[in-house]
Design a protein around this motif. Structure first.
Motif, PDB file in Angstrom:
ATOM      1  N   TYR A 205      -3.148   5.485 -11.029  1.00  0.00           N
ATOM      2  CA  TYR A 205      -3.154   5.304  -9.581  1.00  0.00           C
ATOM      3  C   TYR A 205      -3.769   6.498  -8.857  1.00  0.00           C
ATOM      4  N   TYR A 206      -3.238   7.678  -9.072  1.00  0.00           N
ATOM      5  CA  TYR A 206      -3.702   8.837  -8.305  1.00  0.00           C
ATOM      6  C   TYR A 206      -5.129   9.236  -8.676  1.00  0.00           C
ATOM      7  N   GLY A 207      -5.469   9.079  -9.955  1.00  0.00           N
ATOM      8  CA  GLY A 207      -6.843   9.381 -10.351  1.00  0.00           C
ATOM      9  C   GLY A 207      -7.835   8.424  -9.708  1.00  0.00           C
ATOM     10  N   THR A 208      -7.509   7.127  -9.728  1.00  0.00           N
ATOM     11  CA  THR A 208      -8.406   6.126  -9.150  1.00  0.00           C
ATOM     12  C   THR A 208      -8.491   6.268  -7.636  1.00  0.00           C
ATOM     13  N   MET A 209      -7.341   6.474  -6.982  1.00  0.00           N
ATOM     14  CA  MET A 209      -7.332   6.598  -5.520  1.00  0.00           C
ATOM     15  C   MET A 209      -8.113   7.821  -5.059  1.00  0.00           C
ATOM     16  N   HIS A 210      -8.018   8.917  -5.796  1.00  0.00           N
ATOM     17  CA  HIS A 210      -8.777  10.118  -5.425  1.00  0.00           C
ATOM     18  C   HIS A 210     -10.277   9.846  -5.499  1.00  0.00           C
ATOM     19  N   ASN A 211     -10.696   9.187  -6.554  1.00  0.00           N
ATOM     20  CA  ASN A 211     -12.125   8.936  -6.731  1.00  0.00           C
ATOM     21  C   ASN A 211     -12.648   7.900  -5.736  1.00  0.00           C
ATOM     22  N   ILE A 212     -11.820   6.913  -5.384  1.00  0.00           N
ATOM     23  CA  ILE A 212     -12.230   5.955  -4.348  1.00  0.00           C
ATOM     24  C   ILE A 212     -12.340   6.669  -3.003  1.00  0.00           C
ATOM     25  N   GLN A 213     -11.388   7.561  -2.738  1.00  0.00           N
ATOM     26  CA  GLN A 213     -11.436   8.323  -1.490  1.00  0.00           C
ATOM     27  C   GLN A 213     -12.721   9.142  -1.406  1.00  0.00           C
ATOM     28  N   THR A 214     -13.075   9.789  -2.515  1.00  0.00           N
ATOM     29  CA  THR A 214     -14.250  10.665  -2.536  1.00  0.00           C
ATOM     30  C   THR A 214     -15.554   9.879  -2.485  1.00  0.00           C
ATOM     31  N   GLU A 215     -15.627   8.818  -3.268  1.00  0.00           N
ATOM     32  CA  GLU A 215     -16.888   8.097  -3.410  1.00  0.00           C
ATOM     33  C   GLU A 215     -17.097   6.985  -2.378  1.00  0.00           C
ATOM     34  N   VAL A 216     -16.013   6.477  -1.801  1.00  0.00           N
ATOM     35  CA  VAL A 216     -16.146   5.350  -0.873  1.00  0.00           C
ATOM     36  C   VAL A 216     -15.703   5.729   0.532  1.00  0.00           C
ATOM     37  N   PHE A 217     -14.427   6.097   0.679  1.00  0.00           N
ATOM     38  CA  PHE A 217     -13.899   6.342   2.018  1.00  0.00           C
ATOM     39  C   PHE A 217     -14.588   7.511   2.712  1.00  0.00           C
ATOM     40  N   MET A 237      -2.724  -0.923  -2.536  1.00  0.00           N
ATOM     41  CA  MET A 237      -1.950  -2.031  -3.098  1.00  0.00           C
ATOM     42  C   MET A 237      -2.641  -2.617  -4.316  1.00  0.00           C
ATOM     43  N   VAL A 238      -3.946  -2.816  -4.222  1.00  0.00           N
ATOM     44  CA  VAL A 238      -4.688  -3.390  -5.353  1.00  0.00           C
ATOM     45  C   VAL A 238      -4.654  -2.454  -6.555  1.00  0.00           C
ATOM     46  N   VAL A 239      -4.924  -1.176  -6.317  1.00  0.00           N
ATOM     47  CA  VAL A 239      -4.919  -0.192  -7.409  1.00  0.00           C
ATOM     48  C   VAL A 239      -3.517  -0.067  -7.998  1.00  0.00           C
ATOM     49  N   GLY A 240      -2.510  -0.021  -7.128  1.00  0.00           N
ATOM     50  CA  GLY A 240      -1.135   0.128  -7.600  1.00  0.00           C
ATOM     51  C   GLY A 240      -0.665  -1.060  -8.416  1.00  0.00           C
ATOM     52  N   MET A 241      -0.979  -2.265  -7.970  1.00  0.00           N
ATOM     53  CA  MET A 241      -0.569  -3.457  -8.706  1.00  0.00           C
ATOM     54  C   MET A 241      -1.314  -3.575 -10.032  1.00  0.00           C
ATOM     55  N   THR A 242      -2.561  -3.124 -10.053  1.00  0.00           N
ATOM     56  CA  THR A 242      -3.317  -3.126 -11.312  1.00  0.00           C
ATOM     57  C   THR A 242      -2.722  -2.123 -12.296  1.00  0.00           C
ATOM     58  N   ALA A 243      -2.387  -0.937 -11.810  1.00  0.00           N
ATOM     59  CA  ALA A 243      -1.785   0.077 -12.685  1.00  0.00           C
ATOM     60  C   ALA A 243      -0.441  -0.391 -13.223  1.00  0.00           C
TER      61      ALA A 243
END
Length: 338
Positions: A205-217, A237-243
């Protein structure tokens, strides 16, 4: 000889004053770095816990059921019959109390790990945190969270489990009886599957969210703050439910571990063999009992906690920042002591 000693003395005193002044400044910088992170982590954890406690209750009840899978609606109906809506907050005290050290440990260790890795092993091109290191920081946060949260989870599971329904009058009574019967080790029942469960989820979760924040947001910001928050919530929610797909089996085992009493008749003793036992006796589906409330719990709850942490960190960084006058006073005090 005396003249040399006299001339050297003021110089030595000045060196000592400079050293103390430097130490005072370092302590102020450390305070400025630490306090906001811990305060933000505690705030995020408390708000998250209040929001998702009913889902936590339903998830635990579903996981402890060792028979035919029961629909979540039936569990909800039975719980309300037992004690009304307030029953959904049974076991909430240890859960909410534990959310503070859990969230503080998880989010603070996540933040400090990211800062350390960004400083000592930055991306050679951008100079920022490397993508793979974001996942490593998530794993570190999972270990810290597990160690801080495990005792509170044991008490919560005992309070929620139907087989212990009339055994404890309160969370404090549960803790007292548990310590008397099983000793301090009883508070860490299920630590193994807890580590598997939390570290797996936090890493993803935290690894994916950090990279989405950096590369997308960060690359495509939204000017409307409401839409920006909604986008981050939906993504979380999507990342968390997938994890959750990857850590759900360990969560079921954790609940089973913590509901049983220590002793020679323990059915579940080791994490991976317990996986085999549950599959053999109840089928693979049993490893995903309580998946819906758990996925909602983590997808919504952790995202709320992470967003509150991010906002609170900025607030506390200003509110708890040592003033220039205070720093000067510390420096003068150091000089006076010299």
């Amino acid at each position: 000889m005396d003249s040399a000693t006299t001339s050297a003395s003021p110089a030595a005193a000045e060196v000592a004053r400079n050293a103390k002044r430097s130490l005072a400044q370092k302590l102020h910088r450390a305070e400025e770095a630490l306090l906001p992170v811990f305060a933000a982590g505690a705030t995020g954890g408390l708000i998250e816990g209040v929001c998702v406690q009913p889902l936590e209750f339903l998830k635990t009840r579903l996981q402890l059921n060792q028979g035919t899978p029961v629909p979540m609606g039936v569990v909800l109906r039975d719980a309300v019959r037992e004690g009304g809506i307030a029953q959904l907050y049974r076991g909430a005290l240890p859960e909410l109390t534990g959310m503070i050290p859990r969230s503080t440990g998880a989010l603070a260790s996540l933040e400090f790990s990211k800062r350390y890795l960004r400083q000592h092993a930055p991306d050679p091109v951008t100079g920022k945190l490397q993508a793979s290191h974001a996942y490593l920081a998530g794993a570190v946060s999972g270990v810290c969270e597990s160690l801080g949260f495990a005792p509170f989870q044991v008490i919560k599971v005992r309070m929620v489990a139907q087989e212990h329904l009339n055994r404890y009058t309160s969370s404090f009574d549960c803790a007292r009886q548990l310590l008397q019967a099983e000793g301090p080790k009883g508070l860490f029942i299920g630590l193994g599957p807890t580590l598997w469960r939390v570290t797996t989820w936090n890493t993803l979760y935290y690894g994916t969210m950090h990279n989405i924040q950096t590369e997308v947001f960060d690359q495509h910001p939204l000017s409307n703050p409401v839409l920006a928050a909604a986008r981050k919530m939906a993504t979380g929610m999507v990342v968390g439910m997938t994890a959750t797909i990857f850590n759900a089996p360990f969560d079921v085992i954790k609940s089973r571990f913590q509901s049983q009493e220590r002793g020679p008749n323990q059915k579940y003793r080791y994490t991976l063999p317990s996986l085999v036992t549950i599959i053999r006796e109840e089928g693979v589906r049993a490893l995903y009992k309580g998946f819906l409330p758990k996925a909602l719990l983590l997808g919504i709850g952790q995202t709320i906690g992470y967003m509150v942490f991010s906002e609170a960190l900025g607030f506390y960084s200003q509110a708890l920042k040592p003033s220039a006058a205070s720093a000067a006073a510390e420096g003068e005090a150091a000089d006076g002591d010299a």
